[in-house]
Structure formats: C-alpha cells, structure tokens
Design a protein around this motif. Structure first.
Motif, PDB file in Angstrom:
ATOM      1  N   CYS A 185       0.822  -1.210   0.000  1.00  0.00           N
ATOM      2  CA  CYS A 185       0.000   0.000   0.000  1.00  0.00           C
ATOM      3  C   CYS A 185       0.857   1.262   0.000  1.00  0.00           C
ATOM      4  O   CYS A 185       0.614   2.184  -0.773  1.00  0.00           O
ATOM      5  CB  CYS A 185      -0.919   0.004   1.221  1.00  0.00           C
ATOM      6  N   TYR A 186       1.861   1.292   0.868  1.00  0.00           N
ATOM      7  CA  TYR A 186       2.631   2.519   1.035  1.00  0.00           C
ATOM      8  C   TYR A 186       3.763   2.655   0.031  1.00  0.00           C
ATOM      9  O   TYR A 186       4.551   3.582   0.112  1.00  0.00           O
ATOM     10  CB  TYR A 186       3.160   2.616   2.466  1.00  0.00           C
ATOM     11  N   MET A 228     -18.292  15.646  -2.933  1.00  0.00           N
ATOM     12  CA  MET A 228     -18.939  14.342  -2.807  1.00  0.00           C
ATOM     13  C   MET A 228     -18.676  13.462  -4.017  1.00  0.00           C
ATOM     14  O   MET A 228     -18.555  12.236  -3.899  1.00  0.00           O
ATOM     15  CB  MET A 228     -20.446  14.532  -2.604  1.00  0.00           C
ATOM     16  N   LEU A 229     -18.571  14.081  -5.177  1.00  0.00           N
ATOM     17  CA  LEU A 229     -18.231  13.313  -6.384  1.00  0.00           C
ATOM     18  C   LEU A 229     -16.839  12.699  -6.239  1.00  0.00           C
ATOM     19  O   LEU A 229     -16.631  11.508  -6.477  1.00  0.00           O
ATOM     20  CB  LEU A 229     -18.286  14.223  -7.609  1.00  0.00           C
ATOM     21  N   LEU A 230     -15.878  13.514  -5.807  1.00  0.00           N
ATOM     22  CA  LEU A 230     -14.502  13.031  -5.678  1.00  0.00           C
ATOM     23  C   LEU A 230     -14.345  12.014  -4.551  1.00  0.00           C
ATOM     24  O   LEU A 230     -13.612  11.031  -4.684  1.00  0.00           O
ATOM     25  CB  LEU A 230     -13.552  14.217  -5.457  1.00  0.00           C
ATOM     26  N   ILE A 231     -15.040  12.242  -3.431  1.00  0.00           N
ATOM     27  CA  ILE A 231     -14.879  11.319  -2.309  1.00  0.00           C
ATOM     28  C   ILE A 231     -15.477   9.964  -2.641  1.00  0.00           C
ATOM     29  O   ILE A 231     -15.014   8.916  -2.157  1.00  0.00           O
ATOM     30  CB  ILE A 231     -15.506  11.900  -1.013  1.00  0.00           C
ATOM     31  N   THR A 232     -16.516   9.951  -3.492  1.00  0.00           N
ATOM     32  CA  THR A 232     -17.094   8.681  -3.928  1.00  0.00           C
ATOM     33  C   THR A 232     -16.123   7.945  -4.835  1.00  0.00           C
ATOM     34  O   THR A 232     -15.955   6.716  -4.722  1.00  0.00           O
ATOM     35  CB  THR A 232     -18.425   8.927  -4.662  1.00  0.00           C
ATOM     36  N   ILE A 233     -15.481   8.667  -5.733  1.00  0.00           N
ATOM     37  CA  ILE A 233     -14.460   8.059  -6.604  1.00  0.00           C
ATOM     38  C   ILE A 233     -13.319   7.506  -5.754  1.00  0.00           C
ATOM     39  O   ILE A 233     -12.841   6.389  -5.971  1.00  0.00           O
ATOM     40  CB  ILE A 233     -13.931   9.077  -7.624  1.00  0.00           C
ATOM     41  N   ALA A 234     -12.885   8.306  -4.769  1.00  0.00           N
ATOM     42  CA  ALA A 234     -11.786   7.870  -3.905  1.00  0.00           C
ATOM     43  C   ALA A 234     -12.155   6.625  -3.117  1.00  0.00           C
ATOM     44  O   ALA A 234     -11.340   5.711  -2.948  1.00  0.00           O
ATOM     45  CB  ALA A 234     -11.404   9.013  -2.951  1.00  0.00           C
ATOM     46  N   THR A 235     -13.399   6.569  -2.624  1.00  0.00           N
ATOM     47  CA  THR A 235     -13.842   5.393  -1.878  1.00  0.00           C
ATOM     48  C   THR A 235     -13.830   4.147  -2.725  1.00  0.00           C
ATOM     49  O   THR A 235     -13.404   3.080  -2.292  1.00  0.00           O
ATOM     50  CB  THR A 235     -15.269   5.636  -1.331  1.00  0.00           C
ATOM     51  N   LEU A 262      -1.187   6.556  -2.486  1.00  0.00           N
ATOM     52  CA  LEU A 262      -0.655   7.600  -1.609  1.00  0.00           C
ATOM     53  C   LEU A 262      -1.281   8.951  -1.898  1.00  0.00           C
ATOM     54  O   LEU A 262      -1.743   9.638  -0.980  1.00  0.00           O
ATOM     55  CB  LEU A 262       0.872   7.687  -1.765  1.00  0.00           C
ATOM     56  N   TYR A 263      -1.348   9.364  -3.171  1.00  0.00           N
ATOM     57  CA  TYR A 263      -1.870  10.710  -3.420  1.00  0.00           C
ATOM     58  C   TYR A 263      -3.382  10.767  -3.264  1.00  0.00           C
ATOM     59  O   TYR A 263      -3.930  11.798  -2.888  1.00  0.00           O
ATOM     60  CB  TYR A 263      -1.390  11.283  -4.760  1.00  0.00           C
ATOM     61  N   TRP A 264      -4.079   9.656  -3.527  1.00  0.00           N
ATOM     62  CA  TRP A 264      -5.515   9.660  -3.268  1.00  0.00           C
ATOM     63  C   TRP A 264      -5.783   9.723  -1.763  1.00  0.00           C
ATOM     64  O   TRP A 264      -6.711  10.411  -1.311  1.00  0.00           O
ATOM     65  CB  TRP A 264      -6.175   8.416  -3.863  1.00  0.00           C
ATOM     66  N   SER A 265      -4.994   9.006  -0.985  1.00  0.00           N
ATOM     67  CA  SER A 265      -5.167   9.039   0.474  1.00  0.00           C
ATOM     68  C   SER A 265      -4.828  10.414   1.031  1.00  0.00           C
ATOM     69  O   SER A 265      -5.512  10.917   1.934  1.00  0.00           O
ATOM     70  CB  SER A 265      -4.277   7.975   1.137  1.00  0.00           C
ATOM     71  N   MET A 266      -3.769  11.027   0.485  1.00  0.00           N
ATOM     72  CA  MET A 266      -3.395  12.373   0.929  1.00  0.00           C
ATOM     73  C   MET A 266      -4.497  13.374   0.583  1.00  0.00           C
ATOM     74  O   MET A 266      -4.868  14.218   1.407  1.00  0.00           O
ATOM     75  CB  MET A 266      -2.069  12.781   0.276  1.00  0.00           C
ATOM     76  N   TRP A 267      -5.051  13.235  -0.643  1.00  0.00           N
ATOM     77  CA  TRP A 267      -6.156  14.124  -1.011  1.00  0.00           C
ATOM     78  C   TRP A 267      -7.341  13.897  -0.076  1.00  0.00           C
ATOM     79  O   TRP A 267      -7.978  14.840   0.379  1.00  0.00           O
ATOM     80  CB  TRP A 267      -6.590  13.866  -2.454  1.00  0.00           C
ATOM     81  N   TRP A 268      -7.642  12.625   0.200  1.00  0.00           N
ATOM     82  CA  TRP A 268      -8.783  12.285   1.065  1.00  0.00           C
ATOM     83  C   TRP A 268      -8.636  12.972   2.426  1.00  0.00           C
ATOM     84  O   TRP A 268      -9.577  13.597   2.927  1.00  0.00           O
ATOM     85  CB  TRP A 268      -8.850  10.768   1.228  1.00  0.00           C
ATOM     86  N   ALA A 269      -7.460  12.859   3.038  1.00  0.00           N
ATOM     87  CA  ALA A 269      -7.244  13.428   4.374  1.00  0.00           C
ATOM     88  C   ALA A 269      -7.374  14.953   4.351  1.00  0.00           C
ATOM     89  O   ALA A 269      -8.082  15.543   5.182  1.00  0.00           O
ATOM     90  CB  ALA A 269      -5.868  13.012   4.886  1.00  0.00           C
ATOM     91  N   LEU A 270      -6.700  15.589   3.394  1.00  0.00           N
ATOM     92  CA  LEU A 270      -6.730  17.054   3.329  1.00  0.00           C
ATOM     93  C   LEU A 270      -8.115  17.576   2.941  1.00  0.00           C
ATOM     94  O   LEU A 270      -8.621  18.539   3.525  1.00  0.00           O
ATOM     95  CB  LEU A 270      -5.687  17.546   2.325  1.00  0.00           C
ATOM     96  N   ALA A 271      -8.739  16.929   1.946  1.00  0.00           N
ATOM     97  CA  ALA A 271     -10.052  17.389   1.482  1.00  0.00           C
ATOM     98  C   ALA A 271     -11.118  17.201   2.553  1.00  0.00           C
ATOM     99  O   ALA A 271     -11.986  18.061   2.735  1.00  0.00           O
ATOM    100  CB  ALA A 271     -10.449  16.644   0.206  1.00  0.00           C
ATOM    101  N   THR A 272     -11.060  16.076   3.272  1.00  0.00           N
ATOM    102  CA  THR A 272     -12.053  15.832   4.326  1.00  0.00           C
ATOM    103  C   THR A 272     -11.888  16.829   5.467  1.00  0.00           C
ATOM    104  O   THR A 272     -12.883  17.322   6.017  1.00  0.00           O
ATOM    105  CB  THR A 272     -11.934  14.390   4.856  1.00  0.00           C
TER     106      THR A 272
END
Length: 283
Positions: free
Chosen positions: A164-165, A276-283, A171-181
């Motif tokens: 994973c790491y 919400m569109l992006l977070i659904t894609i990320a999920t 990594l960049y999707w997880s980083m976006w998820w944390a910052l965006a949330t």
C-alpha cells in the motif's frame, strides 16, 4: 461545541466502519455501484433532514431546540436498526480455512459412533470423556494450525502494508482524502457563520436549510452517477481529481470575496457537489 465535535468524530468513524461492512457483504465486482448507492442514499437522507428543518423553522416557527430533539430521535433509530443488519459470512481480508469448530465437530461424530456401538454404562462414560476435546491428544494440531494461521495473517498484513505505502496512486488519493475531508469539515462547520456575516439572520430571510438540502441532493446525484459511469479511473482519476479540486478552490474564493448571499449559496452548491463526487471516486 467540544462535545458536539467529539460525537461528530464518533459518527464519522462509524461511517468508515459501515463502508467496510458493505464491502465485506458484497462481491468486489459491485464495489463501484454499492459505493454510489450508499453515498447517495446517505445524502438523500441528509437532504430530507435539511428540508424538514427549513420547513419547520420557516413555516412552523419551530424553535431550534426541537430540531435537536428530532435529530436525537433519528440517530437513535439509526443506531437501533444497525443491530438488524446481517452479519458478514466471511472476513473481507482473511478467509479462514481451518477452525477449532471443525475439530469439535469431528469429535462429536466419533462420540456418536461410539455411543451407537456401546450399550453399557462404562462404555457411555468413556464416550463422554472422549467427547471432551481437551482430553484428546489430537487437540494439539488445531492449536498449531491456529498459531500458524495467526502468523500468516501477520505476514499478510506486513506485505499489504508494504504494498500500500509503495503505491503512488494510493498515496496521493489518500493524501487528497485526508486534506479534502479536513477542509470539508471546516467549511461545513463555519459556512453558517459566513452566511450570517453576508446576510445577518436578524435582518434577512435565512434559507440555509434549503440550500443545504439542495446541496446534498445534488451531491447524491453526483455520487449515484459514479456507480454507473463506465470509466477507467486509473486513467481519468487524476484528471477528475485536478479539475474538481480546482472547482472547489474557486468556489471557496468566490464565497469569501463576493458579498452577495445568493452567490455564496451557489458557490456552496458547487463546492459540496464536487467534493462528494470526488470522495465517492476515492472510496
């Protein structure tokens, strides 16, 4: 407010657990659709709640206190209903091939055979003693198997962690998820204050609930659409991430500098729908 934020944190954690539950009861082939379904139905419910709150305040002149009471009752019903969800038949990560129950079942079969073959009391007592797994020397292999299974799980976890790491995309999707949330939660908590600054509630008509309802409804449509869009997210994911993140940033800048409350409302609609569109894609 501190208590509210603490409870909100618990609710957010349960949302993560709920998505993990959903993925454990459906096939991986349906992950995209169930993600869209779950995210959209949550937003539809939020839309109904916001709309109900707006109607009660605007038309029924209901005090805010009773909105809190309705909210408490609603989440209590949701909590109770969670106990009626079916349990997963298998773990999402680990599929056990051996278990102590298998050994106990075989011991019971042996017991039944001996019981059928013997009739006197002494033989029956021997049968009862045989039925106890702890008295059988064959009980050790399952223990060894359990220990081996536990070690294999630890090994698999370490390998998954390393994989994973070392994955750039994850990594960049997880980083976006944390910052965006984090940013989304800040906007959600403070946008009411911003709107009150643009159009004070004591001298203006307040449509915050209606705007929140429209925003969540648009978000639900966007989330549901993700489940049906046939795109290779490995190729188009980064492009979508860049475009909609830029739209989010632009909408926040507009909300800050423009004094018109309706422009602020419209910018918030764009912001929440894109997130919400992006977070659904990320999920």
């Amino acid at each position: 407010m501190q208590l509210a934020e603490f409870v909100y944190g618990l609710a957010t954690a349960t949302e993560v657990a709920y998505y993990a539950y959903i993925y454990s009861v459906v096939s991986a082939d349906y992950y995209q659709k169930v993600t869209g379904y779950c995210r959209s139905i949550t937003l539809v419910a939020s839309t109904m709640g916001s709309l109900l709150g707006q109607l009660l305040v605007s038309l029924g002149q209901v005090p805010y206190f009773y909105l809190n009471v309705i909210t408490l009752a609603s989440v209590s019903v949701a909590f109770i209903s969670s106990f009626f969800l079916p349990m997963p038949q298998k773990s999402m990560f680990f599929h056990r091939k051996s278990s102590p129950e298998l050994f106990i079942g075989s011991a019971e079969k042996v017991t039944a055979q001996i019981s059928n073959q013997t009739t006197n009391k002494q033989d029956k007592e021997m049968t009862i003693s045989v039925a106890r797994p702890q008295d059988l020397p064959e009980c050790e292999p399952p223990k060894i198997q359990i220990q081996s299974h536990f070690l294999s799980i630890l090994k698999q976890l370490c390998m998954d962690l390393k994989e994973c790491y070392t994955t750039k995309k994850l990594l960049y999707w997880s980083m976006w998820w944390a910052l965006a949330t984090a940013g989304f939660n800040q906007i959600l908590n403070y946008v009411q204050v911003l709107w009150d600054d643009k159009a004070p509630s004591h001298s203006s008509e307040v449509y915050n609930g209606a705007v929140e309802a429209i925003a969540t409804f648009l978000s639900s449509i966007a989330s549901l659409a993700v489940g049906y869009v046939k795109l290779n997210w490995d190729l188009t994911g980064e492009l979508a991430l860049g475009i909609f993140s830029a739209l989010d940033a632009t909408s926040l800048i507009v909300m800050h500098f423009i004094q018109n409350i309706w422009v602020c409302y419209a910018s918030y609609l764009v912001f929440k729908a894109c997130y919400m569109l992006l977070i659904t894609i990320a999920t």
